[in-house]
Design a protein around this motif. Structure first.
Motif, mmCIF file in Angstrom:
data_model
loop_
_atom_site.group_PDB
_atom_site.id
_atom_site.type_symbol
_atom_site.label_atom_id
_atom_site.label_comp_id
_atom_site.label_asym_id
_atom_site.label_seq_id
_atom_site.Cartn_x
_atom_site.Cartn_y
_atom_site.Cartn_z
ATOM 1 N N ARG A 79 0.839 -1.196 0.000
ATOM 2 C CA ARG A 79 0.000 0.000 0.000
ATOM 3 C C ARG A 79 0.876 1.248 0.000
ATOM 4 N NH1 ARG A 79 -5.344 0.193 3.506
ATOM 5 N NH2 ARG A 79 -5.973 2.308 3.092
ATOM 6 N N ILE A 80 0.617 2.140 -0.954
ATOM 7 C CA ILE A 80 1.319 3.421 -1.000
ATOM 8 C C ILE A 80 0.303 4.539 -1.171
ATOM 9 C CG2 ILE A 80 3.385 2.370 -2.030
ATOM 10 C CD1 ILE A 80 2.572 3.859 -4.674
ATOM 11 N N SER A 81 0.746 5.762 -0.973
ATOM 12 C CA SER A 81 -0.043 6.949 -1.291
ATOM 13 C C SER A 81 0.583 7.594 -2.515
ATOM 14 C CB SER A 81 -0.028 7.940 -0.129
ATOM 15 O OG SER A 81 -0.606 7.354 1.006
ATOM 16 N N LEU A 82 -0.253 8.239 -3.318
ATOM 17 C CA LEU A 82 0.201 8.804 -4.579
ATOM 18 C C LEU A 82 -0.402 10.200 -4.720
ATOM 19 C CD1 LEU A 82 1.753 8.029 -7.161
ATOM 20 C CD2 LEU A 82 -0.292 6.848 -7.935
ATOM 21 N N ASN A 163 6.280 11.131 -18.975
ATOM 22 C CA ASN A 163 7.262 11.814 -19.821
ATOM 23 C C ASN A 163 7.313 11.237 -21.228
ATOM 24 O OD1 ASN A 163 8.271 13.786 -17.998
ATOM 25 N ND2 ASN A 163 9.554 12.254 -17.020
ATOM 26 N N ASP A 164 7.384 9.915 -21.345
ATOM 27 C CA ASP A 164 7.647 9.276 -22.634
ATOM 28 C C ASP A 164 6.405 8.987 -23.464
ATOM 29 O OD1 ASP A 164 10.259 9.316 -21.708
ATOM 30 O OD2 ASP A 164 10.264 7.195 -21.150
ATOM 31 N N GLN A 165 5.308 8.593 -22.829
ATOM 32 C CA GLN A 165 4.134 8.191 -23.591
ATOM 33 C C GLN A 165 3.051 9.257 -23.674
ATOM 34 O OE1 GLN A 165 2.716 4.311 -22.447
ATOM 35 N NE2 GLN A 165 4.793 3.509 -22.287
ATOM 36 N N VAL A 166 2.898 10.038 -22.621
ATOM 37 C CA VAL A 166 1.850 11.053 -22.602
ATOM 38 C C VAL A 166 2.396 12.412 -23.047
ATOM 39 C CG1 VAL A 166 0.073 12.157 -21.171
ATOM 40 C CG2 VAL A 166 0.661 9.773 -20.791
ATOM 41 N N GLY A 167 3.703 12.612 -22.896
ATOM 42 C CA GLY A 167 4.311 13.884 -23.284
ATOM 43 C C GLY A 167 4.163 14.973 -22.238
ATOM 44 N N VAL A 168 4.017 14.577 -20.986
ATOM 45 C CA VAL A 168 3.882 15.527 -19.881
ATOM 46 C C VAL A 168 5.165 15.483 -19.064
ATOM 47 C CG1 VAL A 168 2.629 16.036 -17.747
ATOM 48 C CG2 VAL A 168 1.378 15.319 -19.788
ATOM 49 N N THR A 169 5.818 16.630 -18.910
ATOM 50 C CA THR A 169 7.058 16.699 -18.147
ATOM 51 C C THR A 169 6.740 16.649 -16.656
ATOM 52 O OG1 THR A 169 8.024 18.056 -19.885
ATOM 53 C CG2 THR A 169 9.155 18.057 -17.760
ATOM 54 N N CYS A 170 7.426 15.748 -15.949
ATOM 55 C CA CYS A 170 7.198 15.617 -14.514
ATOM 56 C C CYS A 170 8.446 15.078 -13.825
ATOM 57 C CB CYS A 170 6.015 14.689 -14.238
ATOM 58 S SG CYS A 170 6.351 12.965 -14.607
ATOM 59 N N THR A 171 8.438 15.175 -12.519
ATOM 60 C CA THR A 171 9.461 14.545 -11.685
ATOM 61 C C THR A 171 8.750 13.841 -10.533
ATOM 62 O OG1 THR A 171 9.733 16.523 -10.318
ATOM 63 C CG2 THR A 171 11.241 16.271 -12.198
ATOM 64 N N THR A 172 9.428 12.877 -9.931
ATOM 65 C CA THR A 172 8.865 12.192 -8.769
ATOM 66 C C THR A 172 9.808 12.318 -7.584
ATOM 67 O OG1 THR A 172 9.824 10.080 -9.462
ATOM 68 C CG2 THR A 172 7.546 10.486 -10.107
ATOM 69 N N ARG A 173 9.206 12.276 -6.425
ATOM 70 C CA ARG A 173 9.941 12.249 -5.165
ATOM 71 C C ARG A 173 9.240 11.246 -4.275
ATOM 72 N NH1 ARG A 173 9.218 14.971 -0.249
ATOM 73 N NH2 ARG A 173 7.527 16.205 -1.097
ATOM 74 N N VAL A 174 10.016 10.455 -3.536
ATOM 75 C CA VAL A 174 9.449 9.426 -2.676
ATOM 76 C C VAL A 174 9.822 9.728 -1.231
ATOM 77 C CG1 VAL A 174 9.388 6.961 -2.151
ATOM 78 C CG2 VAL A 174 9.610 7.721 -4.528
ATOM 79 N N ASP A 175 8.822 9.706 -0.374
ATOM 80 C CA ASP A 175 9.035 9.890 1.054
ATOM 81 C C ASP A 175 8.343 8.729 1.756
ATOM 82 O OD1 ASP A 175 9.504 10.778 3.616
ATOM 83 O OD2 ASP A 175 8.183 12.513 3.485
ATOM 84 N N GLY A 176 9.110 7.705 2.125
ATOM 85 C CA GLY A 176 8.538 6.506 2.749
ATOM 86 C C GLY A 176 7.686 5.761 1.740
ATOM 87 N N THR A 178 5.006 7.258 0.285
ATOM 88 C CA THR A 178 4.257 8.270 -0.468
ATOM 89 C C THR A 178 5.080 8.707 -1.664
ATOM 90 O OG1 THR A 178 3.178 9.057 1.546
ATOM 91 C CG2 THR A 178 3.122 10.523 -0.366
ATOM 92 N N VAL A 179 4.449 8.668 -2.846
ATOM 93 C CA VAL A 179 5.084 9.120 -4.080
ATOM 94 C C VAL A 179 4.464 10.461 -4.453
ATOM 95 C CG1 VAL A 179 5.492 8.627 -6.524
ATOM 96 C CG2 VAL A 179 5.448 6.749 -4.866
ATOM 97 N N TYR A 180 5.310 11.475 -4.600
ATOM 98 C CA TYR A 180 4.885 12.802 -5.022
ATOM 99 C C TYR A 180 5.291 12.997 -6.479
ATOM 100 C CZ TYR A 180 4.525 13.686 -0.008
ATOM 101 O OH TYR A 180 4.199 13.626 1.325
ATOM 102 N N VAL A 181 4.334 13.311 -7.328
ATOM 103 C CA VAL A 181 4.608 13.553 -8.748
ATOM 104 C C VAL A 181 4.313 15.021 -9.012
ATOM 105 C CG1 VAL A 181 4.067 12.924 -11.114
ATOM 106 C CG2 VAL A 181 3.894 11.190 -9.312
ATOM 107 N N THR A 182 5.345 15.770 -9.461
ATOM 108 C CA THR A 182 5.176 17.186 -9.779
ATOM 109 C C THR A 182 5.144 17.328 -11.298
ATOM 110 O OG1 THR A 182 6.392 17.799 -7.774
ATOM 111 C CG2 THR A 182 6.111 19.503 -9.470
ATOM 112 N N ILE A 183 4.088 17.962 -11.792
ATOM 113 C CA ILE A 183 3.894 18.157 -13.225
ATOM 114 C C ILE A 183 4.244 19.599 -13.569
ATOM 115 C CG2 ILE A 183 2.128 18.196 -15.046
ATOM 116 C CD1 ILE A 183 0.766 15.914 -13.385
ATOM 117 N N TYR A 184 5.031 19.748 -14.650
ATOM 118 C CA TYR A 184 5.498 21.075 -15.061
ATOM 119 C C TYR A 184 4.798 21.554 -16.308
ATOM 120 C CZ TYR A 184 9.077 20.089 -11.659
ATOM 121 O OH TYR A 184 9.730 19.774 -10.490
#
Length: 184
Positions: A79-82, A163-176, A178-184
């Motif tokens: 189980r994770i949070s997203l 990034n590769d299939q949808v063409g949306v630039t993003c980065t991820t960060r993981v804290d425990g 929880t996955v944080y996805v930042t979209i630019y």
């Protein structure tokens, strides 16, 4: 981790205790086992002695439940949070139509999570123009190559897909977990 709640009951007939033991998986907070015990009344018995009586009959079944349920959870996904959020300096929103399907970004993300969550198990807390929060997503125990899956690997898969299939630039960060996805 394990919690133990003790309730003492003292009266003229003697002392007894009620004991509740609960075991949790630290990563997700999921309960692994729970056992309740109630001793009979003993005149002038000390609380520590009554606790040992209560634990004596319930410890092995409690440990057995922990092992059984931990094994079941380990083979049945994690189980994770997203959390997806649009960067404050970006003009993008979750309503933008993107990808080959020309669907709103929020719909694309929800569909990807639905398809990639273990047995499709997830809970969507909410979607607004700037963010999407999944308070839990069950991820498979192993990836397509048979390696152990964790929050970081799942985040990498999301980032690569966006990034590769949808063409949306993003980065991820993981804290425990929880996955944080930042979209630019």
């Amino acid at each position: 981790y394990v919690t133990v709640d003790i309730l003492k009951d003292n009266n003229s007939e003697g002392n007894r205790i009620s004991l509740i033991m609960k075991a949790y998986e630290t990563a997700s907070g999921s309960i692994l086992a729970s056992k309740d015990a109630l001793t009979r009344r003993f005149p002038k018995a000390a609380t520590d002695v009554l606790c040992s009586y209560a634990i004596e009959d319930n410890l092995q079944p409690f440990l057995d439940d922990i092992c059984k349920n931990f094994t079941k959870q380990a083979s049945g996904g994690k189980r994770i949070s997203l959390i997806f959020a649009v960067d404050g300096s970006s003009s993008a929103t979750m309503n933008d139509r993107v990808g080959n399907d020309n669907m709103p970004l929020s719909a694309q993300i929800r569909q990807w999570v639905r398809k990639n969550a273990y047995k499709g198990k997830f809970h969507l807390q909410g979607i607004v123009g700037e963010s999407i929060i999944f308070d839990y997503v069950m991820i498979p125990a192993k990836d397509a190559e048979g390696y152990a899956m964790d929050a970081a690997q799942f985040g990498y898969l999301i980032e690569a897909w966006l990034n590769d299939q949808v063409g949306v630039t993003c980065t991820t960060r993981v804290d425990g977990t929880t996955v944080y996805v930042t979209i630019y």
